[in-house]
Design a protein around this motif. Sequence first.
Motif, short mmCIF file in Angstrom:
data_model
loop_
_atom_site.label_atom_id
_atom_site.label_comp_id
_atom_site.label_asym_id
_atom_site.label_seq_id
_atom_site.Cartn_x
_atom_site.Cartn_y
_atom_site.Cartn_z
N UNK A 196 0.83 -1.21 0.00
CA UNK A 196 0.00 0.00 0.00
C UNK A 196 0.86 1.25 0.00
N UNK A 197 0.28 2.28 -0.54
CA UNK A 197 0.98 3.56 -0.60
C UNK A 197 0.21 4.52 -1.47
N UNK A 198 0.86 5.62 -1.83
CA UNK A 198 0.23 6.63 -2.67
C UNK A 198 0.21 6.15 -4.11
N UNK A 199 -0.99 5.98 -4.65
CA UNK A 199 -1.12 5.51 -6.02
C UNK A 199 -2.52 5.75 -6.53
N UNK A 200 -2.89 5.00 -7.57
CA UNK A 200 -4.20 5.17 -8.17
C UNK A 200 -5.05 3.90 -8.11
N UNK A 201 -4.46 2.77 -7.74
CA UNK A 201 -5.18 1.50 -7.68
C UNK A 201 -5.79 1.31 -6.29
N UNK A 204 -8.25 -0.69 -0.14
CA UNK A 204 -9.30 -0.97 0.84
C UNK A 204 -9.75 0.34 1.48
N UNK A 205 -10.75 0.23 2.36
CA UNK A 205 -11.23 1.37 3.14
C UNK A 205 -10.87 1.11 4.60
N UNK A 206 -10.19 2.05 5.22
CA UNK A 206 -9.73 1.87 6.60
C UNK A 206 -9.99 3.15 7.38
N UNK A 232 -7.60 3.62 0.87
CA UNK A 232 -6.16 3.40 0.68
C UNK A 232 -5.93 2.78 -0.70
N UNK A 233 -4.75 2.99 -1.22
CA UNK A 233 -4.40 2.53 -2.56
C UNK A 233 -3.09 1.77 -2.52
N UNK A 234 -2.84 1.06 -3.62
CA UNK A 234 -1.53 0.45 -3.82
C UNK A 234 -0.61 1.47 -4.47
N UNK A 235 0.63 1.43 -4.09
CA UNK A 235 1.59 2.37 -4.67
C UNK A 235 1.91 1.99 -6.11
N UNK A 236 2.24 3.00 -6.91
CA UNK A 236 2.61 2.80 -8.31
C UNK A 236 4.13 2.78 -8.43
N UNK A 237 4.64 1.80 -9.14
CA UNK A 237 6.09 1.65 -9.29
C UNK A 237 6.43 1.45 -10.76
N UNK A 238 7.70 1.66 -11.07
CA UNK A 238 8.18 1.44 -12.43
C UNK A 238 9.00 0.17 -12.48
N UNK A 239 9.06 -0.42 -13.66
CA UNK A 239 9.82 -1.65 -13.88
C UNK A 239 11.00 -1.36 -14.80
N UNK A 240 11.93 -2.29 -14.86
CA UNK A 240 13.10 -2.19 -15.71
C UNK A 240 12.96 -3.18 -16.86
N UNK A 241 13.02 -2.68 -18.09
CA UNK A 241 12.90 -3.50 -19.28
C UNK A 241 14.24 -3.50 -20.00
#
Length: 437
Positions: A196-201, A204-206, A232-241
């Motif tokens: 969880x963290x700052x994101x857009x997905x 839950x509600x807490x 609350x949301x899931x945090x958004x992260x970047x991946x390495x390609x």
Amino acid sequence: MPEWRPHGTTTRRLGRWESTAAHQRAIVLAAAGAIVAVIGRRPDLLVIVTPLVVAALWGHLARPRVEVTGTAHLGDTTLREGAVTGLRVSTEPTLPELHGIVTLAQAPWVERKPSGGIAELEDGAATLGVRSTRWGRRRVGTVSIALTSAWGAFRAGPLDLPDLDAATLPVPASFDASAPTPHPRGIVGLNRSNRPGSGSEFNTIRQFHPGDRLRRIHWPVSLRTGALHVTSTFTDEDAHVFLLVDCLSDLGPREGIDGRPTSLDVTVRAAGAISEHFLRSNDRLTLRTVGAAEVPTLGVGSGTNHLRRVLDTLAAISPATERRDTGERAIRGVDPNALCLVLSPLIDPTMVALAHTLAVRGMTVVVVDTFPDHLVADPTNVYAALAWRMRLLSRNAEVHALRQRGVPVVPWRGAGSLDQVLRDIARRASAPRMARR
């Protein structure tokens, strides 16, 4: 290695003005006619040569007395495949009663407009169209300028200007993937992480905690329970390609953007499309090549500026210029958590061995098959198509060995080519694993 820069402007002095054969012929005929008319007492002959005398005298008096400089300027030095740009040719200074012709020589993968590559100077300038039909770095064509004065008495040139260079970027194929990128590990991006963290997905509600943002308050639940609740949301992260491009061969007839693609055309355009998709999603990307000499090294980056660097690197590829390349240098220092995409027609065993090596190291590897289908279905060359079908029989065994090791091999079909395999990888990454205790 010095950075390659295209030359979009070239200038050269056209040299001294020299008398033309027509002017010399007019002088000789006028002088000979006048002498014969005087000696033979033939006034009619003198009348006949009078126009030659006038033309020779007029051409001599109107001759240019300054050197002219020719300049050629290419409108855009960086093009996309199939794009058209203007080539402007001018002369300085602009002299009255001056006639000029500009010619543009034929060059590979460059179309001239008009098709003959010839234009007439008007008021000291002329414009031709140039269309690049295939990606890469190349010469546009030799520009020649020829100038003549009044009555065609004196000329400068024809003289060739220094060649112009242009870089043609590959047109990325149509590609989009709705599946998430596996193994996100960064701090920015559009991929949902498991924490969880700052994101857009939505998560839950807490209940409200000190430090929560007021815009996160969920008023229906808060009014019903009498206590503040937030979403609350899931945090958004970047991946390495990590992209590994096969430059060891270029299979098929080279017909440019308007014809059938070669294996390297499919590979380069697929690499551009994949890079554009992931970089616009704020993922990090690394590009390495195998089998191409003098390709600039490209590190890890993200964003649109890095996309431009990726396309410039792809345009610098010259196939099969480093046949001794084993690819060990290309896969050195790869992030263990990176998504490794190997783009290859899988004809050279070097690329198959590199895919096995990356898989043995425990990395997530996907092989994108860029072999063009039209090579095995060419009605114009039955014997070549039969030879390719025989070669593909042995290639199928190599592809089967990769799949047995757990490396998916996906044929490139444009948009949606990697959706299913990326979903499977993400599902496999989130599945529970057996661990020792």
